[in-house]
Structure formats: structure tokens, C-alpha cells
Motif scaffolding. Structure first.
Motif, short mmCIF file in Angstrom:
data_model
loop_
_atom_site.label_atom_id
_atom_site.label_comp_id
_atom_site.label_asym_id
_atom_site.label_seq_id
_atom_site.Cartn_x
_atom_site.Cartn_y
_atom_site.Cartn_z
N PRO A 3 31.00 26.01 13.97
CA PRO A 3 29.94 26.39 13.03
C PRO A 3 29.54 27.86 13.13
N TYR A 4 29.55 28.41 14.34
CA TYR A 4 29.22 29.82 14.50
C TYR A 4 30.28 30.70 13.85
N GLU A 5 31.55 30.34 14.01
CA GLU A 5 32.63 31.09 13.37
C GLU A 5 32.55 30.97 11.84
N GLN A 36 22.83 37.29 16.93
CA GLN A 36 22.66 37.75 18.31
C GLN A 36 22.30 36.60 19.25
N ALA A 37 21.59 35.62 18.73
CA ALA A 37 21.21 34.46 19.54
C ALA A 37 22.34 33.45 19.65
N GLY A 38 23.43 33.69 18.92
CA GLY A 38 24.56 32.77 18.95
C GLY A 38 24.28 31.45 18.24
N LYS A 39 23.36 31.50 17.29
CA LYS A 39 22.97 30.28 16.59
C LYS A 39 23.86 30.03 15.38
N LEU A 59 31.87 23.03 7.26
CA LEU A 59 32.20 23.96 8.34
C LEU A 59 30.95 24.60 8.92
N LEU A 60 30.01 24.93 8.04
CA LEU A 60 28.79 25.61 8.51
C LEU A 60 27.91 24.72 9.37
N ARG A 61 27.76 23.46 8.98
CA ARG A 61 26.90 22.53 9.72
C ARG A 61 27.50 21.12 9.72
#
Length: 72
Positions: A3-5, A36-39, A59-61
Motif C-alpha cells: 500500500p505504501y508503494e 515521512q511517517a511511512g503511512k 492497491l492503495l488500501r
């Protein structure tokens, strides 16, 4: 793709954090803070991000929008 990618790919597809923020209705600073928080992308913005960038909500969530069983 994690999800982060997928979140990062959506930003690239939008041509940057500022443009992505405009698509989903937040500031560039907020987008930067999430990165920056890696969320992953907060749920409230997933559908707008999908519509504006073409990056799938699945893919996002995937925790909220799992891939339908018939599509696997």
C-alpha cells in the motif's frame, strides 16, 4: 506492491505531491507528512486518489478494498 508503494505510485502518476494533494483535496505538506511517517493513504482519500491517478483502490488500501474473489 505494498500500500505504501501504491501511495508513492499515485503521487508519481499525479506528477508530484502538490498535484496529488490538489486531486484529493489536501495540502502538499499533509501528503509529505504521510510519506515521512511511512503511512499508507488515509481511507477518506482513496476513492479520489483512484479517480485522479488511476491507481487502484485495491492497491492503495487492500485492508478496506480487498480484491474481489472472482478477480483473482
Amino acid at each position: 506492491m505494498s500500500p505504501y508503494e501504491a501511495f508513492q505510485a499515485a503521487i508519481v502518476a499525479a506528477n508530484g505531491q502538490t498535484a496529488f494533494g490538489r486531486i484529493i483535496g489536501v495540502s502538499q505538506q499533509r501528503v509529505w507528512n504521510w510519506l515521512q511517517a511511512g503511512k499508507h493513504l488515509p481511507a477518506d482519500y482513496v476513492l479520489a486518489a483512484e479517480a485522479g491517478t488511476g491507481i487502484s483502490r485495491h492497491l492503495l488500501r487492500p485492508d478496506i478494498y480487498p480484491i474481489p474473489a472472482e478477480a483473482e
